[in-house]
Write a protein that holds these residues in place. Structure first.
Motif, PDB file in Angstrom:
ATOM      1  N   ALA A  12      46.933  23.186  26.414  1.00 57.12           N
ATOM      2  CA  ALA A  12      45.625  22.754  26.898  1.00 57.12           C
ATOM      3  C   ALA A  12      44.761  23.915  27.352  1.00 57.12           C
ATOM      4  CB  ALA A  12      45.786  21.760  28.047  1.00 57.12           C
ATOM      5  N   ALA A  13      45.376  25.007  27.791  1.00 59.71           N
ATOM      6  CA  ALA A  13      44.613  26.158  28.289  1.00 59.71           C
ATOM      7  C   ALA A  13      45.513  27.381  28.277  1.00 59.71           C
ATOM      8  CB  ALA A  13      44.099  25.905  29.702  1.00 59.71           C
ATOM      9  N   ASN A  14      44.938  28.542  27.981  1.00 60.46           N
ATOM     10  CA  ASN A  14      45.742  29.762  28.032  1.00 60.46           C
ATOM     11  C   ASN A  14      45.509  30.539  29.321  1.00 60.46           C
ATOM     12  OD1 ASN A  14      43.347  31.187  27.759  1.00 60.46           O
ATOM     13  ND2 ASN A  14      43.846  32.088  25.774  1.00 60.46           N
ATOM     14  N   ALA A  15      44.807  29.926  30.287  1.00 57.80           N
ATOM     15  CA  ALA A  15      44.539  30.567  31.563  1.00 57.80           C
ATOM     16  C   ALA A  15      44.476  29.505  32.646  1.00 57.80           C
ATOM     17  CB  ALA A  15      43.223  31.340  31.509  1.00 57.80           C
ATOM     18  N   ALA A  16      44.639  29.941  33.889  1.00 56.01           N
ATOM     19  CA  ALA A  16      44.527  29.061  35.045  1.00 56.01           C
ATOM     20  C   ALA A  16      43.358  29.511  35.899  1.00 56.01           C
ATOM     21  CB  ALA A  16      45.821  29.094  35.866  1.00 56.01           C
ATOM     22  N   LEU A  17      42.666  28.553  36.491  1.00 55.88           N
ATOM     23  CA  LEU A  17      41.597  28.844  37.445  1.00 55.88           C
ATOM     24  C   LEU A  17      42.110  28.533  38.839  1.00 55.88           C
ATOM     25  CD1 LEU A  17      38.550  27.114  35.683  1.00 55.88           C
ATOM     26  CD2 LEU A  17      39.411  29.427  35.378  1.00 55.88           C
ATOM     27  N   CYS A  18      42.193  29.559  39.660  1.00 50.13           N
ATOM     28  CA  CYS A  18      42.192  30.988  39.347  1.00 50.13           C
ATOM     29  C   CYS A  18      43.537  31.557  39.785  1.00 50.13           C
ATOM     30  CB  CYS A  18      41.102  31.713  40.107  1.00 50.13           C
ATOM     31  SG  CYS A  18      39.418  31.409  39.526  1.00 50.13           S
ATOM     32  N   ASP A  19      43.997  32.559  39.079  1.00 50.97           N
ATOM     33  CA  ASP A  19      45.170  33.299  39.513  1.00 50.97           C
ATOM     34  C   ASP A  19      44.974  34.757  39.142  1.00 50.97           C
ATOM     35  OD1 ASP A  19      45.572  33.327  36.774  1.00 50.97           O
ATOM     36  OD2 ASP A  19      47.449  32.206  36.817  1.00 50.97           O
ATOM     37  N   SER A  20      45.954  35.592  39.461  1.00 46.27           N
ATOM     38  CA  SER A  20      45.820  37.018  39.186  1.00 46.27           C
ATOM     39  C   SER A  20      45.671  37.294  37.702  1.00 46.27           C
ATOM     40  CB  SER A  20      47.037  37.768  39.744  1.00 46.27           C
ATOM     41  OG  SER A  20      47.093  37.657  41.151  1.00 46.27           O
ATOM     42  N   ALA A  21      46.374  36.517  36.883  1.00 49.51           N
ATOM     43  CA  ALA A  21      46.308  36.734  35.436  1.00 49.51           C
ATOM     44  C   ALA A  21      44.905  36.475  34.901  1.00 49.51           C
ATOM     45  CB  ALA A  21      47.317  35.840  34.723  1.00 49.51           C
ATOM     46  N   PHE A  22      44.123  35.634  35.588  1.00 48.67           N
ATOM     47  CA  PHE A  22      42.782  35.317  35.128  1.00 48.67           C
ATOM     48  C   PHE A  22      41.829  36.500  35.288  1.00 48.67           C
ATOM     49  CE2 PHE A  22      38.573  33.213  35.789  1.00 48.67           C
ATOM     50  CZ  PHE A  22      38.472  32.614  34.543  1.00 48.67           C
ATOM     51  N   VAL A  23      42.130  37.394  36.210  1.00 47.48           N
ATOM     52  CA  VAL A  23      41.213  38.510  36.466  1.00 47.48           C
ATOM     53  C   VAL A  23      41.768  39.867  36.048  1.00 47.48           C
ATOM     54  CG1 VAL A  23      40.121  37.300  38.389  1.00 47.48           C
ATOM     55  CG2 VAL A  23      42.004  38.854  38.849  1.00 47.48           C
ATOM     56  N   ALA A  24      43.086  40.040  36.090  1.00 47.78           N
ATOM     57  CA  ALA A  24      43.658  41.383  36.008  1.00 47.78           C
ATOM     58  C   ALA A  24      43.409  42.068  34.674  1.00 47.78           C
ATOM     59  CB  ALA A  24      45.158  41.333  36.296  1.00 47.78           C
ATOM     60  N   ASN A  25      43.301  41.306  33.586  1.00 52.23           N
ATOM     61  CA  ASN A  25      43.122  41.930  32.281  1.00 52.23           C
ATOM     62  C   ASN A  25      41.652  42.072  31.894  1.00 52.23           C
ATOM     63  OD1 ASN A  25      44.538  43.296  30.349  1.00 52.23           O
ATOM     64  ND2 ASN A  25      45.062  41.501  29.135  1.00 52.23           N
ATOM     65  N   ARG A  26      40.753  41.834  32.858  1.00 51.59           N
ATOM     66  CA  ARG A  26      39.326  42.058  32.610  1.00 51.59           C
ATOM     67  C   ARG A  26      38.940  43.507  32.902  1.00 51.59           C
ATOM     68  NH1 ARG A  26      36.597  36.775  32.538  1.00 51.59           N
ATOM     69  NH2 ARG A  26      38.219  35.220  32.910  1.00 51.59           N
ATOM     70  N   PHE A  27      39.858  44.265  33.473  1.00 53.29           N
ATOM     71  CA  PHE A  27      39.595  45.675  33.740  1.00 53.29           C
ATOM     72  C   PHE A  27      40.872  46.476  33.486  1.00 53.29           C
ATOM     73  CE2 PHE A  27      41.466  44.152  37.645  1.00 53.29           C
ATOM     74  CZ  PHE A  27      42.206  45.213  38.144  1.00 53.29           C
ATOM     75  N   ARG A  28      40.709  47.765  33.322  1.00 56.83           N
ATOM     76  CA  ARG A  28      41.819  48.697  33.212  1.00 56.83           C
ATOM     77  C   ARG A  28      41.648  49.759  34.300  1.00 56.83           C
ATOM     78  NH1 ARG A  28      45.967  46.863  30.888  1.00 56.83           N
ATOM     79  NH2 ARG A  28      45.141  45.326  32.336  1.00 56.83           N
ATOM     80  N   VAL A  29      42.721  50.341  34.748  1.00 57.03           N
ATOM     81  CA  VAL A  29      42.656  51.418  35.727  1.00 57.03           C
ATOM     82  C   VAL A  29      42.746  52.748  34.983  1.00 57.03           C
ATOM     83  CG1 VAL A  29      43.729  52.507  37.720  1.00 57.03           C
ATOM     84  CG2 VAL A  29      43.647  50.006  37.554  1.00 57.03           C
ATOM     85  N   VAL A  30      41.704  53.561  35.134  1.00 56.09           N
ATOM     86  CA  VAL A  30      41.660  54.863  34.484  1.00 56.09           C
ATOM     87  C   VAL A  30      41.962  55.940  35.527  1.00 56.09           C
ATOM     88  CG1 VAL A  30      40.231  56.513  33.220  1.00 56.09           C
ATOM     89  CG2 VAL A  30      40.049  54.064  32.738  1.00 56.09           C
ATOM     90  N   GLU A  31      42.903  56.808  35.200  1.00 60.42           N
ATOM     91  CA  GLU A  31      43.354  57.848  36.120  1.00 60.42           C
ATOM     92  C   GLU A  31      42.770  59.203  35.738  1.00 60.42           C
ATOM     93  OE1 GLU A  31      47.536  60.096  37.381  1.00 60.42           O
ATOM     94  OE2 GLU A  31      47.574  58.270  36.156  1.00 60.42           O
ATOM     95  N   VAL A  32      42.332  59.943  36.744  1.00 64.48           N
ATOM     96  CA  VAL A  32      41.931  61.346  36.569  1.00 64.48           C
ATOM     97  C   VAL A  32      42.753  62.178  37.538  1.00 64.48           C
ATOM     98  CG1 VAL A  32      40.058  63.027  36.705  1.00 64.48           C
ATOM     99  CG2 VAL A  32      39.591  60.708  35.874  1.00 64.48           C
ATOM    100  N   ARG A  33      43.458  63.202  37.034  1.00 70.10           N
ATOM    101  CA  ARG A  33      44.277  64.030  37.929  1.00 70.10           C
ATOM    102  C   ARG A  33      43.880  65.494  37.810  1.00 70.10           C
ATOM    103  NH1 ARG A  33      50.308  63.429  35.201  1.00 70.10           N
ATOM    104  NH2 ARG A  33      49.742  64.119  33.104  1.00 70.10           N
TER     105      ARG A  33
END
Length: 564
Positions: A540-561
């Protein structure tokens, strides 16, 4: 760009306490809402009263929604209220080859603002929408067909809650990783290796939010605000019959972004001309990196299969099921189910469709009830609930489009009618198509019945399916959820063993379960900050409103060292 009128300090003073409360609410799952449900709560502190909200809505009718978007190449509209009147509102039509690059241009500054500022800007947008809840309620009512009170609550505070919930999850996930870290690795007798590391949440790109006809704000706000809060630009593509609430939303968002010193083109509107069908075209554009969609299974499946460049979140169709085994509150069960079947004419993705009842009947506090008695008594409960036309209109609203009416009429031929649908006249809107629910008896053991109850029949239609036993009901429930999906599952039982068994089915098949609801909470209603809408674990749905999975893949963490 003009100097910011909404500085980070101003935003923090206004909204940081609310953000903290939202973060606490998603942690505890306790009841909380900053948005009042009662219409009389509005009219002070800058919010529109009932009369002012109606006047604002009426002033919008027959007008153009000016957004000052790049690439506007004409105007389009054509919405007709399910209650009858044409809205006469026109919206900018976009040349997306111009609009999409303009949306992309503001993302660097939006990224650099950081997770907290993005969250606070989103909360300012929601606060301004909340102040205009009465106006938005009329816009939702006259595009979705919801009755006014439902449009006010579900299209107003409940939708705003879901948007804020998404912001809270987005903020929590982005701040899970520190912004900076000092790294030192011992080297024995040699000097340690030392680095300074910076970690930045970076949005994926432009998000496409494809709106639905029935719940344009409630279903639209989670994806819109989850994407915006995680650093993405958002292109809002409303359903052609339900543009107005989302167009108003986009206008508010653009105003707030500009006042906060950001590019207003971070949020834009894409309205299609009649028959244009731009969702498919937009969905596969390389600039579109996130898609949120609520609607039919066929188009949801198409998006998942073809929009390969994007992270796709879909809420599609399911076959919601209630297992009726036994009850110690027969009257309460009937009353609760009658309301669930009637609310908004069953035009909710969470409305029960299949009622699985043992053909030998059930035990209740009112004695043993045969299958026929349960069905007859439930039909009587619906009739009693909707016997007064004024009350019926307030619960049912209007059928949202002719397809729902056609399905309702066709369903009467699928089996023995236990509860006939009747026409109700709305004296305020005589052109509204208002129908009471239809209930059809089906024999669960007959193959010709299966084609009916194993397909979603969206609208005021339910099937009372006779089964050989509760065990057979649980097996049919399992198969239904696995093959067709379900947004909700309900069950009534006085047996601890049956309760554990139905719970196990729902855990294994990832379906949200409500047990023995007999009071003022219904299987087709969920509360933001506490209940999960859908699970993302069945078709019925591949996501839940709302949980961490709903938001976490909308961004990536880019590292600069760098060397320390």
């Amino acid at each position: 760009m003009a100097a910011a009128q909404l500085t980070p300090a101003h935003l923090a003073e206004r909204h940081r306490p609310t953000l903290d409360q939202a973060l606490e609410a998603i942690r505890t799952r306790a009841y909380w809402s900053p948005h009042p449900e009662h219409p009389k709560a509005y009219g002070e502190n800058g919010s529109l009263s009932a009369s002012d909200g109606l006047a604002a809505h009426q002033a919008t009718l027959g007008s153009r929604i000016e957004l000052d978007q790049p690439g506007t190449d004409g105007w389009t509209g054509g919405e007709v209220s399910p209650y009858g009147p044409a809205l006469g509102v026109e919206y900018p039509h976009a040349d997306v080859d111009v609009l999409l690059p303009a949306m992309r241009a503001g993302m660097a500054a939006w990224r650099d603002a950081g997770a907290e500022t993005r969250a606070l800007v989103c909360l300012e947008i929601l606060a301004r929408i909340s102040a205009r809840t009465h106006e938005f309620a009329h816009a939702v009512m006259h595009t979705s067909g919801q009755a006014f009170m439902m449009a006010f609550q579900a299209g107003g505070p409940h939708a705003q809650d879901r948007g804020m919930e998404a912001v809270a999850y987005a903020y929590a996930e982005q701040t899970r990783t520190p912004g900076e870290a000092e790294w030192s690795k011992p080297q024995g007798k040699r000097d340690p290796l030392e680095l300074r590391k910076a970690f930045t949440p970076v949005g994926r790109g432009i998000a496409l939010m494809v709106g639905c006809n029935t719940f344009p704000t409630w279903n639209g706000y989670p994806g819109l605000f989850a994407s915006l809060a995680t650093g993405n630009a958002v292109l809002v593509k409303p359903h052609p019959r339900a543009v107005l609430p989302l167009a108003l939303t986009v206008r508010v968002a653009r105003d707030v972004l500009a006042e906060a010193g950001f590019d207003p083109n971070l949020v834009a509107l894409a309205v299609e001309r009649p028959g244009e069908g731009i969702a498919k075209t937009l969905a596969v554009r390389p600039e579109i990196r996130i898609i949120d969609y609520t609607g039919s299974t066929s188009f949801g499946d198409w998006l998942e299969q073809n929009a390969r460049q994007a992270q796709v979140y879909t809420e599609k169709a399911g076959v919601n099921t209630v297992v009726v085994d036994s009850t110690d509150d027969y009257k309460g069960m009937l009353s609760n189910l009658a309301f669930s079947l009637s609310l908004y004419s069953g035009q909710m993705c969470t409305t029960p469709q299949n009622l699985l009842i043992p053909r030998e009947g059930i035990s209740t506090d009112a004695g043993h009830k045969s299958y026929d008695e349960v069905v007859t008594d439930l039909a009587a409960a619906v009739d009693g609930l909707l016997g007064d036309d004024a009350r019926a209109n307030a619960l049912l609203g209007a059928l949202v489009n002719p397809d729902v009416k056609a399905r309702l009429e066709a369903a009467a031929g699928l089996g023995e009618v236990a509860l006939a649908s009747r026409e109700i006249v709305n004296p305020d809107f005589p052109d509204a198509v208002v129908r009471t629910p239809l209930m059809v008896k089906l024999d669960g053991s007959k193959p010709d019945s299966e084609a009916a109850y194993m397909a979603e029949c969206f609208g005021p239609v339910s099937f009372a399916v006779s089964v050989d036993s509760t065990d057979d009901a649980l097996e049919l429930l399992r198969r239904t959820v696995r093959e067709k999906g379900a947004m909700t599952v309900g069950a009534y039982t006085a047996s601890a063993d049956v309760e554990r068994a139905v719970e196990e089915v729902c855990l294994e098949e990832s379906a949200q379960l409500s047990l023995n609801l007999t009071g003022g909470v219904y299987v087709n209603q969920t509360a933001a900050f506490s209940d999960f809408h859908g699970s993302g674990g069945n078709p019925a749905a591949n996501a839940a409103l709302c949980d961490s999975a709903f938001v976490a893949n909308r961004f990536r963490v880019v590292e600069v060292r760098r060397p320390a």
